[in-house]
Write a protein that holds these residues in place. Structure first.
Motif, PDB file in Angstrom:
ATOM      1  N   GLU A  19      33.057  45.810  27.851  1.00 26.47           N
ATOM      2  CA  GLU A  19      32.502  45.744  29.364  1.00 26.47           C
ATOM      3  C   GLU A  19      31.194  44.811  29.392  1.00 26.47           C
ATOM      4  O   GLU A  19      30.444  44.848  28.539  1.00 26.47           O
ATOM      5  N   GLY A  20      31.418  43.982  30.392  1.00 26.39           N
ATOM      6  CA  GLY A  20      30.089  42.995  30.220  1.00 26.39           C
ATOM      7  C   GLY A  20      29.836  42.694  31.721  1.00 26.39           C
ATOM      8  O   GLY A  20      30.073  43.408  32.825  1.00 26.39           O
ATOM      9  N   ALA A  21      28.746  41.957  32.123  1.00 26.11           N
ATOM     10  CA  ALA A  21      28.200  41.835  33.367  1.00 26.11           C
ATOM     11  C   ALA A  21      29.243  41.264  34.196  1.00 26.11           C
ATOM     12  O   ALA A  21      29.082  41.496  35.624  1.00 26.11           O
ATOM     13  N   LYS A  22      30.353  40.281  33.823  1.00 22.52           N
ATOM     14  CA  LYS A  22      31.131  39.794  34.890  1.00 22.52           C
ATOM     15  C   LYS A  22      32.503  40.688  34.646  1.00 22.52           C
ATOM     16  O   LYS A  22      33.236  40.433  35.813  1.00 22.52           O
ATOM     17  N   ALA A  23      32.817  41.178  33.534  1.00 20.83           N
ATOM     18  CA  ALA A  23      34.258  41.639  33.589  1.00 20.83           C
ATOM     19  C   ALA A  23      34.023  42.953  32.603  1.00 20.83           C
ATOM     20  O   ALA A  23      33.395  43.084  31.786  1.00 20.83           O
ATOM     21  N   VAL A  24      35.229  43.616  32.969  1.00 26.72           N
ATOM     22  CA  VAL A  24      35.643  44.548  31.972  1.00 26.72           C
ATOM     23  C   VAL A  24      37.069  44.083  31.463  1.00 26.72           C
ATOM     24  O   VAL A  24      37.843  43.972  32.236  1.00 26.72           O
ATOM     25  N   THR A  25      37.417  44.112  30.054  1.00 26.12           N
ATOM     26  CA  THR A  25      38.574  43.391  29.784  1.00 26.12           C
ATOM     27  C   THR A  25      38.805  43.930  28.271  1.00 26.12           C
ATOM     28  O   THR A  25      37.922  44.709  27.555  1.00 26.12           O
ATOM     29  N   GLU A  26      40.164  43.469  27.892  1.00 28.18           N
ATOM     30  CA  GLU A  26      40.846  43.957  26.920  1.00 28.18           C
ATOM     31  C   GLU A  26      41.083  42.668  26.162  1.00 28.18           C
ATOM     32  O   GLU A  26      41.819  41.680  26.612  1.00 28.18           O
ATOM     33  N   ASN A  67      41.832  32.252  24.163  1.00 30.77           N
ATOM     34  CA  ASN A  67      41.648  33.885  24.697  1.00 30.77           C
ATOM     35  C   ASN A  67      40.129  34.143  24.604  1.00 30.77           C
ATOM     36  O   ASN A  67      39.797  35.400  25.027  1.00 30.77           O
ATOM     37  N   GLY A  68      39.192  33.337  23.798  1.00 34.13           N
ATOM     38  CA  GLY A  68      38.089  33.667  23.824  1.00 34.13           C
ATOM     39  C   GLY A  68      37.322  34.024  22.614  1.00 34.13           C
ATOM     40  O   GLY A  68      36.476  34.663  22.516  1.00 34.13           O
ATOM     41  N   ILE A  69      38.174  33.930  21.478  1.00 37.00           N
ATOM     42  CA  ILE A  69      37.750  34.212  20.121  1.00 37.00           C
ATOM     43  C   ILE A  69      37.524  32.948  19.301  1.00 37.00           C
ATOM     44  O   ILE A  69      38.265  31.960  19.529  1.00 37.00           O
ATOM     45  N   ASP A  77      31.320  33.737  27.738  1.00 41.11           N
ATOM     46  CA  ASP A  77      30.850  33.305  29.364  1.00 41.11           C
ATOM     47  C   ASP A  77      31.885  33.956  30.096  1.00 41.11           C
ATOM     48  O   ASP A  77      31.446  34.401  31.164  1.00 41.11           O
ATOM     49  N   ASP A  78      33.051  34.215  29.710  1.00 37.18           N
ATOM     50  CA  ASP A  78      34.145  35.039  30.585  1.00 37.18           C
ATOM     51  C   ASP A  78      33.769  36.422  30.828  1.00 37.18           C
ATOM     52  O   ASP A  78      33.883  36.902  31.849  1.00 37.18           O
ATOM     53  N   VAL A  79      33.156  37.157  29.721  1.00 39.04           N
ATOM     54  CA  VAL A  79      32.772  38.562  29.764  1.00 39.04           C
ATOM     55  C   VAL A  79      31.130  38.659  30.517  1.00 39.04           C
ATOM     56  O   VAL A  79      31.130  39.665  31.212  1.00 39.04           O
ATOM     57  N   GLY A  80      30.493  37.969  30.176  1.00 38.31           N
ATOM     58  CA  GLY A  80      29.146  38.019  30.498  1.00 38.31           C
ATOM     59  C   GLY A  80      28.416  38.911  29.486  1.00 38.31           C
ATOM     60  O   GLY A  80      28.962  39.074  28.410  1.00 38.31           O
ATOM     61  N   GLU A  81      27.225  39.317  30.010  1.00 35.10           N
ATOM     62  CA  GLU A  81      26.441  39.748  28.821  1.00 35.10           C
ATOM     63  C   GLU A  81      27.143  41.148  28.490  1.00 35.10           C
ATOM     64  O   GLU A  81      27.467  41.982  29.392  1.00 35.10           O
ATOM     65  N   VAL A  82      27.294  41.455  27.370  1.00 38.55           N
ATOM     66  CA  VAL A  82      28.146  42.695  26.817  1.00 38.55           C
ATOM     67  C   VAL A  82      27.261  43.838  26.935  1.00 38.55           C
ATOM     68  O   VAL A  82      26.166  44.052  26.228  1.00 38.55           O
ATOM     69  N   MET A  83      27.950  45.028  27.245  1.00 36.20           N
ATOM     70  CA  MET A  83      27.053  46.243  27.516  1.00 36.20           C
ATOM     71  C   MET A  83      27.801  47.307  26.759  1.00 36.20           C
ATOM     72  O   MET A  83      27.103  48.226  26.680  1.00 36.20           O
ATOM     73  N   ASP A  94      25.557  44.696  22.160  1.00 35.11           N
ATOM     74  CA  ASP A  94      24.749  43.440  22.267  1.00 35.11           C
ATOM     75  C   ASP A  94      24.794  42.443  21.123  1.00 35.11           C
ATOM     76  O   ASP A  94      24.603  41.124  21.311  1.00 35.11           O
ATOM     77  N   LEU A  95      25.434  42.801  20.140  1.00 33.87           N
ATOM     78  CA  LEU A  95      25.666  41.798  18.957  1.00 33.87           C
ATOM     79  C   LEU A  95      26.438  40.852  19.260  1.00 33.87           C
ATOM     80  O   LEU A  95      26.556  39.707  18.908  1.00 33.87           O
ATOM     81  N   LEU A  96      27.536  41.335  20.237  1.00 28.97           N
ATOM     82  CA  LEU A  96      28.619  40.323  20.777  1.00 28.97           C
ATOM     83  C   LEU A  96      27.970  39.191  21.742  1.00 28.97           C
ATOM     84  O   LEU A  96      28.539  38.118  21.782  1.00 28.97           O
ATOM     85  N   ASN A  97      26.751  39.218  21.995  1.00 29.56           N
ATOM     86  CA  ASN A  97      26.135  38.321  22.909  1.00 29.56           C
ATOM     87  C   ASN A  97      25.332  37.226  22.120  1.00 29.56           C
ATOM     88  O   ASN A  97      24.992  36.287  22.498  1.00 29.56           O
ATOM     89  N   LYS A  98      25.272  37.349  20.521  1.00 29.51           N
ATOM     90  CA  LYS A  98      24.775  36.683  19.797  1.00 29.51           C
ATOM     91  C   LYS A  98      25.588  35.588  19.460  1.00 29.51           C
ATOM     92  O   LYS A  98      26.530  35.507  19.465  1.00 29.51           O
ATOM     93  N   GLU A  99      24.766  34.268  19.188  1.00 30.69           N
ATOM     94  CA  GLU A  99      25.572  33.093  18.760  1.00 30.69           C
ATOM     95  C   GLU A  99      25.783  33.175  17.234  1.00 30.69           C
ATOM     96  O   GLU A  99      26.824  32.336  16.778  1.00 30.69           O
ATOM     97  N   ASP A 100      24.998  33.842  16.755  1.00 29.55           N
ATOM     98  CA  ASP A 100      25.416  33.906  15.043  1.00 29.55           C
ATOM     99  C   ASP A 100      26.689  34.528  14.795  1.00 29.55           C
ATOM    100  O   ASP A 100      26.676  35.796  15.082  1.00 29.55           O
ATOM    101  N   ARG A 101      27.487  34.006  13.885  1.00 27.86           N
ATOM    102  CA  ARG A 101      28.722  34.584  13.542  1.00 27.86           C
ATOM    103  C   ARG A 101      28.521  35.661  12.715  1.00 27.86           C
ATOM    104  O   ARG A 101      29.628  36.466  12.503  1.00 27.86           O
TER     105      ARG A 101
END
Length: 123
Positions: A57-64, A8-10, A30-36, A85-92
């Motif tokens: 909410e991201g560039a590609k989707a609004v999701t839960e 599911n993307g986690i 990738d599913d959401v796109g850049e998180v805003m 935008d922290l959700l766009n980072k690769e660093d866990r």
């Protein structure tokens, strides 16, 4: 620390014998796109399987994002609502969402050891 993935993307990182940190995986990004926008849902400390724990909410989707298993929330990443935008980072250490406990051992064992997904061709 061991990291596993859910489709599911986690990602789920085992921090010690009782605590796990959950964040947005590369697939989720990738599913959401850049998180805003991001809203971490408190859920009074308990998340049952299927409960939403992140509105994003991201560039590609609004999701839960929903919890694929039952857990008890120990800590939420409060900075996400001011800095989604922290959700766009690769660093866990930056893109984590919640820290949980009481994850059933059989659930942990059933999670994927590798992140697998097909990126959409952007050309």
């Amino acid at each position: 620390m061991t990291v596993k993935y859910h489709d599911n993307g986690i990602w789920i990182e085992k921090m010690n014998d009782t605590d796990y940190r959950i964040g947005l995986s590369e697939k989720g990004q990738d599913d959401v796109g850049e998180v805003m926008f991001a809203e971490v849902l408190e859920n009074d400390g308990n998340l049952e399987q299927g409960d939403a724990f992140l509105n994003v909410e991201g560039a590609k989707a609004v999701t839960e994002i929903t919890m694929p298993f039952s857990v008890k929330v120990k800590e939420t990443h409060k900075e996400l609502e001011d800095e989604p935008d922290l959700l766009n980072k690769e660093d866990r250490d930056e893109n984590w969402i919640i820290t949980v406990t009481e994850l059933d051992a059989s659930v942990w064992e059933s999670l994927d050891n590798e992140l697998t997904f097909d990126k959409e061709d952007e050309t």
